[in-house]
Write an enzyme that holds these catalytic residues in place. Structure first.
Site, PDB file in Angstrom:
ATOM      1  N   CYS A   1      -0.311   4.055   1.922  1.00 41.37           N
ATOM      2  CA  CYS A   1      -0.349   3.895   3.416  1.00 41.37           C
ATOM      3  C   CYS A   1       0.981   4.015   4.078  1.00 41.37           C
ATOM      4  O   CYS A   1       1.282   4.706   5.052  1.00 41.37           O
ATOM      5  CB  CYS A   1      -0.968   2.557   3.896  1.00 41.37           C
ATOM      6  N   ASP A   2       2.018   3.779   3.334  1.00 36.55           N
ATOM      7  CA  ASP A   2       3.371   3.707   3.595  1.00 36.55           C
ATOM      8  C   ASP A   2       4.372   4.475   2.991  1.00 36.55           C
ATOM      9  O   ASP A   2       5.451   4.526   3.703  1.00 36.55           O
ATOM     10  CB  ASP A   2       3.995   2.046   3.743  1.00 36.55           C
TER      11      ASP A   2
ATOM     12  N   CYS B   1       0.769  -1.066  -0.041  1.00 35.04           N
ATOM     13  CA  CYS B   1      -0.119   0.019  -0.041  1.00 35.04           C
ATOM     14  C   CYS B   1       0.843   1.171  -0.037  1.00 35.04           C
ATOM     15  O   CYS B   1       1.055   1.896   1.002  1.00 35.04           O
ATOM     16  CB  CYS B   1      -0.995   0.070   1.173  1.00 35.04           C
TER      17      CYS B   1
END
Ligand code: NAP
Length: 311
Positions: A137-138, A134
């Site tokens: 997200c990261d 992701c």
């Protein structure tokens, strides 16, 4: 029996939430189980540029939030819980969340698909420690770092481009010499000076100097078989998805890839159970097609309930 819902919807991506809007507007008071990732895959994608009605694009989480609000406005009830199993052998159908059983006359399965992993040694250990599926997200954690993005589809192109906002260098690792992604996405990635493509390479091992985080990877040339170790700060996998159908435990016919086999536009092998979105779509897999399919599933469920005299 008032504790039996007219319709339960499992899943909360564009398919599930559009089904909820239509079912709620049809006065079916749907019960929606949103699962462990409310909003589905769109909550972990970057900006959505191709959903009609948003000429400037819209962030995935925001799109899902407003879809949910729209459904709630018409009376759908949302549970942020994960459905472990279902019993489709009798009607009303039973939907299990832990020890709690919910029952409904009709069921709409909109559980989507989840990111695939490479199934290499130490994969679970490194998840969130330099290894991710992701970018949204990261990506933030890889400011001025060098990273690999694995895959050759639209997701890989999109993630690689997005990650150049943070990373100093993005190396796209692809196992073939041509891409599956659409031309516009490939052109955009190839034009990005921070992106370099490693063609005909695959990761065969995650490497770590400290035993805790990914610090490198062993690459194999898919043509010659030659292997080489490469230092890298992070690895993002964008190699496709697996449909979320395990909880059905064989009670519905699936295709060999695990996707729900449709009987008509949204029907399944079990009467009264409908499916929509990525869980049943091996071809389009777009937010807008999932949303349209969710609409169809709700309308089909409504017609079916009416014919049963349950609605
Ligand atoms: P995909 O199209 O299935 O592509 C997966 C890629 O990963 C392929 O290039 C595949 O290689 C590679 N791959 C699969 N397993 C691998 C493995 N074990 N090791 C190494 N490489 C592996 O999946 P996707 O990119 O997630 O796209 C899915 C759908 O969503 C598509 O319909 C796509 O158009 C759509 N999508 C659209 C957008 C957009 O329009 N904005 C953005 C993202 C996704 P091979 O090519 O060799 O098979």
């Amino acid at each position: 029996m008032s504790d039996i819902a007219q319709v339960i919807i499992i899943g909360s991506g564009p398919a599930g939430l559009t089904a909820a809007i239509y079912a709620a507007r049809a006065n079916l008071a749907p019960l929606v189980f949103e699962g462990l990732q409310p909003g589905g895959q769109l909550t972990i994608t970057t900006e959505v540029e191709n959903f009609p009605g948003f000429p400037e694009g819209i962030q995935g989480p925001e799109l899902m939030e407003i879809m949910r609000k729209q459904a709630e406005r018409f009376g759908s009830k949302h549970h942020f819980e994960y459905v472990d199993k279902v019993d489709l052998s009798k009607r009303p159908f039973e939907v299990f969340v832990g020890d709690t059983v919910h029952r409904s006359h009709a069921l709409i399965i909109a559980t989507g698909a989840s990111a695939k992993w490479l199934d290499l040694e130490d994969e679970a250990k490194f998840q969130g420690r330099g290894l991710s599926t992701c970018a949204t997200c990261d990506g933030f954690f890889f400011r001025d770092k060098e990273i690999f993005v694995v895959g050759g589809g639209d997701s890989a192109m999109e993630e690689a481009n997005f990650l150049t906002r943070f990373a100093s260098k993005v190396r796209l690792v692809h196992r073939r010499d041509s891409f599956r992604a659409s031309k516009i996405m490939v052109d955009r990635a190839l034009a990005n000076p921070k992106i370099e493509v490693l063609y005909e390479k695959e990761i065969v091992r995650y490497l770590s100097d400290n035993g805790k985080t990914v610090t490198g990877a062993r690459l194999r040339d898919t043509r010659t078989g030659e292997e080489m170790d490469s230092r890298i700060d992070g690895i993002f996998l964008a190699i496709g998805h697996t449909p979320n159908t395990a909880f059905l435990d064989g009670q519905i016919a699936l295709d060999p890839g695990g996707y729900v086999l449709l009987n008509g536009p949204t029907g399944t092998s079990v009467e009264g159970v409908f499916a929509c979105g990525d869980v049943a779509d091996t071809r389009y897999r777009q937010a807008i097609t999932a949303a349209g399919h969710g609409c169809q599933a709700a309308m089909d469920a409504e017609k079916w309930l009416e014919a049963q005299g349950a609605h």
